[in-house]
Design an enzyme around this catalytic site. Structure first.
Site, mmCIF file in Angstrom:
data_model
loop_
_atom_site.group_PDB
_atom_site.id
_atom_site.type_symbol
_atom_site.label_atom_id
_atom_site.label_comp_id
_atom_site.label_asym_id
_atom_site.label_seq_id
_atom_site.Cartn_x
_atom_site.Cartn_y
_atom_site.Cartn_z
ATOM 1 N N GLY A 283 -62.568 147.558 27.318
ATOM 2 C CA GLY A 283 -62.307 148.189 25.537
ATOM 3 C C GLY A 283 -62.526 147.629 24.013
ATOM 4 O O GLY A 283 -63.058 146.380 24.573
ATOM 5 N N GLU A 284 -61.646 148.065 23.216
ATOM 6 C CA GLU A 284 -61.473 147.521 22.160
ATOM 7 C C GLU A 284 -62.993 147.483 21.482
ATOM 8 O O GLU A 284 -63.216 147.240 20.115
ATOM 9 C CB GLU A 284 -61.005 145.515 22.279
ATOM 10 C CG GLU A 284 -60.470 145.078 22.765
ATOM 11 C CD GLU A 284 -60.428 143.850 22.925
ATOM 12 O OE1 GLU A 284 -61.190 142.989 22.561
ATOM 13 O OE2 GLU A 284 -59.282 143.408 23.269
ATOM 14 N N GLY A 285 -64.301 147.955 22.282
ATOM 15 C CA GLY A 285 -65.241 148.102 21.753
ATOM 16 C C GLY A 285 -66.257 147.158 21.956
ATOM 17 O O GLY A 285 -67.414 147.030 20.928
#
Lengths: 316, 316
Positions: A283-285
């Site tokens: 996640g987090e981009g």
């Protein structure tokens, strides 16, 4: 999107010093960017990356081995430059900002009632839309939120059916028992809010970062800014938009396919192919930021290569 | 490779602010680099890229729709900066050099006899080895040579069996009839040189750029410089080394899986997973140069991320 610019970009690709089609996905990415920028020679001078963070009432159901304080701690880590997304944005040349959405006020537990009120949902949508820089030429979107792989599974299950367990994976580190508990919680939540679509679905089962992601995606759509979505959580977050109209996601690319097993299924459901497949599930981009490097490379080839005529190379 | 440095790198990965394993292949790439550099904090300050070019006598069999002059023309395009590989090396920060190997003197037609004499093969191996910069921290390898997808199919078929047609694809732009002709030529060549392995196989069915690639790979192995190989042609070029000892390729990563159908089969045969899969089939080192960006990103995360302790994030 601009069909003329796209066709001109496709013509240019055919004239470059390579066998037609031999750059594969890179050619398609260049033409996609041309269509959305309305320019046969698309550029990325300014790439914006945004990570939205939220907390989730459904954590009361014991769906995550990490405490919700980790969301705040990771936001501090983003702000200090210590997380994966910081390194990946630096590597791919994206300006990162982090939007923490009322972390001290988690959403409601969706097994008990709607996660958010209509006003809360609208507020988060607006905050997501407001952060989009009108001058960005591409928008990289990511998220952080302990418990949000459960939220993602619930949104995907509600939007696309199947069995709850099909959409549930390890998340941040659940074991087999944790996965079974997540699946049971997802099934209960989806049953409770059966039939909800679009905005209602987002409010019932989503969270603030999911609503903010939808807001940013819609704002980017209105401004014709192409979007790189990250993995499972981001794709599930925009599933409510897909249930309204699949075309709302036409400007979105999927950075990577996550190791979360539900993601490949979700990409099939929305008919999009990921750019990368590297077994990531952070996640987090992170997958979207990594894919930005591929997108940049595609444009470097598109704009920088010589044509057969320029290079004096024999065309077949 | 240095098992101690690799283990230390793996320990560091486990301490970084992310769920263990969540960076997937990026974690493995960082540990691989640590092992070969003998340093738990591996770096890429200097990435070298080399494209070897050669011409092939087997073109007399009508295996390619392009004339052999295109090899010289594309070398000029590389030198002028107009090819895909120039853009991709600039994007990923690699210093590119091009080595044209006697383009005015193609190898012999392998359906009639060995493509190269032992002396010619050795000469090309040495020229490949000589170009490796001892100070490079990673070596990106590519190739150019009209007709060399036929050479690659022959090397792969000889090394790994199956049917000739299994290893034959479109190459630079063959149609169905062209593919059938290629398969027939490959079958004849492999039958003529049945039983050849290693150096003999390289001489019988290879070409100068294939031998130079083997030389560069062996030199890098001796200097413990990790190698990023490109697609089908590069992988087939080092198949003769694999037939001698698979460990000769332990320091090699595969940048991408090509759209050439033989490549996935070849990667299965040598037991390596590609970094990227983007439907590319250009050669020149394009897939390897693109994968260098992923490798760099992996090291940015490995070296730049905060640990749980540094960031004050709760570990599960």
């Amino acid at each position: 999107a601009d069909a003329g610019a796209e066709a001109a970009a496709r013509d240019r690709q055919m004239s470059l010093t390579k066998p037609p089609g031999s750059l594969g996905r890179l050619e398609d990415l260049a033409c996609f960017m041309a269509a959305w920028q309305g320019d046969a020679r698309p550029r990325i001078n300014h790439a914006q990356a945004v990570v939205f963070a939220g907390n989730h009432g459904v954590c009361a159901q014991g769906v995550n081995p990490y405490p919700q304080e980790v969301t705040v701690q990771m936001v501090a880590n983003f702000e200090a430059g210590g997380a994966a997304i910081n390194q990946l944005c630096r590597a791919s040349g994206a300006d990162l900002s982090v939007v923490a959405l009322d972390l001290d006020r988690p959403t409601e537990d969706f097994t008990q009632g709607p996660a958010m009120s209509a006003a809360e949902t609208l507020d988060a949508l607006r905050r997501g839309a407001a952060v989009v820089d009108a001058n960005a030429q591409v928008l990289v979107l990511g998220e952080m939120g302990i418990g949000n792989s459960t939220v993602a599974a619930a949104l995907a299950h509600a939007a696309f059916g199947g069995a709850a367990a099909d959409w549930v994976g390890r998340g941040t580190g659940s074991d087999a028992a944790g996965r079974a508990r997540k699946a049971e919680v997802v099934a209960r939540g989806v049953a409770k809010h059966a039939g909800a679509l679009g905005f209602e679905l987002l409010a019932a089962l989503g969270g603030r970062e999911q609503a903010a992601l939808c807001g940013a995606v819609l704002e980017a759509r209105a401004r014709r800014i192409p979007v790189l979505l990250d993995g499972f959580i981001c794709t599930a977050a925009v599933a409510p938009l897909f249930t309204l109209d699949p075309a709302l996601l036409d400007h979105c690319l999927i950075g990577h396919v996550s190791a979360e097993p539900g993601h490949a299924k979700l990409l099939d459901a929305i008919g999009k192919a990921p750019i990368l497949s590297l077994g990531m599930a952070l996640g987090e981009g992170s997958g979207a930021a990594l894919a930005l490097g591929i997108l940049r490379a595609a444009l470097e080839c598109h704009n920088g290569m010589a044509t057969f005529a320029e290079a004096g190379v024999s065309d077949a």
